[in-house]
Design a protein around this motif. Sequence first.
Motif, PDB file in Angstrom:
ATOM      1  N   VAL A  60       7.845   1.881  -1.823  1.00 41.01           N
ATOM      2  CA  VAL A  60       6.197   1.552  -1.564  1.00 41.01           C
ATOM      3  C   VAL A  60       5.995   3.071  -2.030  1.00 41.01           C
ATOM      4  CG1 VAL A  60       4.644   1.368   0.156  1.00 41.01           C
ATOM      5  CG2 VAL A  60       6.477  -0.087   0.265  1.00 41.01           C
ATOM      6  N   VAL A  61       4.644   3.075  -2.602  1.00 36.83           N
ATOM      7  CA  VAL A  61       4.099   4.427  -3.158  1.00 36.83           C
ATOM      8  C   VAL A  61       2.506   4.285  -2.879  1.00 36.83           C
ATOM      9  CG1 VAL A  61       3.440   5.959  -5.017  1.00 36.83           C
ATOM     10  CG2 VAL A  61       5.653   4.880  -4.870  1.00 36.83           C
ATOM     11  N   SER A  62       1.981   5.328  -2.343  1.00 39.16           N
ATOM     12  CA  SER A  62       0.648   5.590  -1.973  1.00 39.16           C
ATOM     13  C   SER A  62       0.322   6.957  -2.300  1.00 39.16           C
ATOM     14  CB  SER A  62       0.282   5.014  -0.860  1.00 39.16           C
ATOM     15  OG  SER A  62       0.539   6.060   0.327  1.00 39.16           O
ATOM     16  N   SER A  63      -1.123   7.268  -2.189  1.00 40.80           N
ATOM     17  CA  SER A  63      -1.608   8.462  -2.073  1.00 40.80           C
ATOM     18  C   SER A  63      -1.417   9.007  -0.633  1.00 40.80           C
ATOM     19  CB  SER A  63      -2.954   8.605  -2.563  1.00 40.80           C
ATOM     20  OG  SER A  63      -3.729   7.845  -1.827  1.00 40.80           O
ATOM     21  N   LEU A  64      -1.531  10.242  -0.329  1.00 37.22           N
ATOM     22  CA  LEU A  64      -1.499  10.794   1.144  1.00 37.22           C
ATOM     23  C   LEU A  64      -2.713  10.212   1.636  1.00 37.22           C
ATOM     24  CD1 LEU A  64       0.089  12.417   3.012  1.00 37.22           C
ATOM     25  CD2 LEU A  64      -1.127  14.374   2.110  1.00 37.22           C
ATOM     26  N   PHE A  65      -3.673  10.397   1.121  1.00 42.78           N
ATOM     27  CA  PHE A  65      -5.136   9.701   1.741  1.00 42.78           C
ATOM     28  C   PHE A  65      -5.592   8.778   0.747  1.00 42.78           C
ATOM     29  CE2 PHE A  65      -4.509  14.083   3.164  1.00 42.78           C
ATOM     30  CZ  PHE A  65      -4.524  13.737   4.650  1.00 42.78           C
ATOM     31  N   GLY A  66      -5.980   7.639   1.175  1.00 44.74           N
ATOM     32  CA  GLY A  66      -6.428   6.610   0.362  1.00 44.74           C
ATOM     33  C   GLY A  66      -8.165   6.135   0.923  1.00 44.74           C
ATOM     34  N   HIS A  67      -8.595   5.025   0.507  1.00 44.66           N
ATOM     35  CA  HIS A  67      -9.909   4.537   0.922  1.00 44.66           C
ATOM     36  C   HIS A  67      -9.737   3.814   1.946  1.00 44.66           C
ATOM     37  CE1 HIS A  67     -11.675   5.754  -3.068  1.00 44.66           C
ATOM     38  NE2 HIS A  67     -10.696   5.125  -3.664  1.00 44.66           N
ATOM     39  N   PHE A  83      10.451  -2.646   7.132  1.00 44.96           N
ATOM     40  CA  PHE A  83      10.676  -2.360   5.725  1.00 44.96           C
ATOM     41  C   PHE A  83      11.933  -1.258   5.688  1.00 44.96           C
ATOM     42  CE2 PHE A  83       9.882   1.036   2.153  1.00 44.96           C
ATOM     43  CZ  PHE A  83      10.055   0.040   1.271  1.00 44.96           C
ATOM     44  N   THR A  84      12.834  -1.593   4.799  1.00 46.55           N
ATOM     45  CA  THR A  84      14.261  -0.481   4.777  1.00 46.55           C
ATOM     46  C   THR A  84      14.166   0.114   3.359  1.00 46.55           C
ATOM     47  OG1 THR A  84      15.349  -2.452   4.017  1.00 46.55           O
ATOM     48  CG2 THR A  84      15.302  -2.167   6.446  1.00 46.55           C
ATOM     49  N   GLY A  85      13.278   0.022   2.775  1.00 47.79           N
ATOM     50  CA  GLY A  85      13.188   0.792   1.435  1.00 47.79           C
ATOM     51  C   GLY A  85      12.622   2.091   1.538  1.00 47.79           C
ATOM     52  N   ARG A  86      12.307   2.717   0.454  1.00 51.05           N
ATOM     53  CA  ARG A  86      11.841   4.135   0.372  1.00 51.05           C
ATOM     54  C   ARG A  86      10.026   3.993   0.371  1.00 51.05           C
ATOM     55  NH1 ARG A  86      15.377   3.320  -3.161  1.00 51.05           N
ATOM     56  NH2 ARG A  86      14.090   2.779  -4.814  1.00 51.05           N
ATOM     57  N   TYR A  87       9.621   5.024   1.057  1.00 55.08           N
ATOM     58  CA  TYR A  87       8.077   5.060   1.153  1.00 55.08           C
ATOM     59  C   TYR A  87       8.008   6.492   0.463  1.00 55.08           C
ATOM     60  CZ  TYR A  87       3.319   5.964   2.587  1.00 55.08           C
ATOM     61  OH  TYR A  87       1.952   6.239   2.647  1.00 55.08           O
ATOM     62  N   ARG A  88       6.857   6.672  -0.401  1.00 54.06           N
ATOM     63  CA  ARG A  88       6.546   8.018  -1.148  1.00 54.06           C
ATOM     64  C   ARG A  88       5.136   8.007  -0.900  1.00 54.06           C
ATOM     65  NH1 ARG A  88      11.146   8.131   0.219  1.00 54.06           N
ATOM     66  NH2 ARG A  88      13.052   8.634  -0.865  1.00 54.06           N
ATOM     67  N   ALA A  89       4.500   9.226  -0.539  1.00 48.81           N
ATOM     68  CA  ALA A  89       3.099   9.504  -0.395  1.00 48.81           C
ATOM     69  C   ALA A  89       3.086  10.510  -1.650  1.00 48.81           C
ATOM     70  CB  ALA A  89       2.688   9.969   0.821  1.00 48.81           C
ATOM     71  N   LEU A  90       2.080  10.381  -2.372  1.00 42.49           N
ATOM     72  CA  LEU A  90       1.936  11.334  -3.377  1.00 42.49           C
ATOM     73  C   LEU A  90       0.527  12.368  -3.007  1.00 42.49           C
ATOM     74  CD1 LEU A  90       2.264   9.016  -6.683  1.00 42.49           C
ATOM     75  CD2 LEU A  90       3.914  10.176  -5.308  1.00 42.49           C
ATOM     76  N   THR A  91       0.727  13.441  -3.307  1.00 42.16           N
ATOM     77  CA  THR A  91      -0.421  14.288  -3.162  1.00 42.16           C
ATOM     78  C   THR A  91      -0.530  15.493  -4.141  1.00 42.16           C
ATOM     79  OG1 THR A  91      -1.546  15.507  -1.262  1.00 42.16           O
ATOM     80  CG2 THR A  91       0.962  15.792  -1.380  1.00 42.16           C
TER      81      THR A  91
END
Length: 126
Positions: A60-67, A83-91
Amino acid sequence: MGTLRATRLRSTAQRSVMLVIGQKSDWADPGIAAEVADYHYVDFSELDQTLMARIQPDTVVSSLFGHGFDAIDIAKQLYQLGFTGRYRALTGNLPNPDMVRREVAQVAPGLDFDVLNFLAPKITLH
């Protein structure tokens, strides 16, 4: 990448399923990465058990801050959903990414989480 090569790549590579949280218009075209991964774009409000069961993302990927959400909100939800996968926040340039990692660890213990800095390097033309 040529069509024939892309087809071979898709048929021989292990496909990775990625759930991208946020408005699709906020994200750049994934380009070549789309050849080896299934991308699913959803709004944060759509993140529920039904969606996770249907998509079964590895990452799962998201920006660090979203709408209307941030990485802490997503981490909490992913943790509650099991959830047991990876979560990455992009900034961009974040002065203290370890602080965010600690906050996520508090609300979602054991979640495979990291903050990735995607600030493009400065280019100087002479």
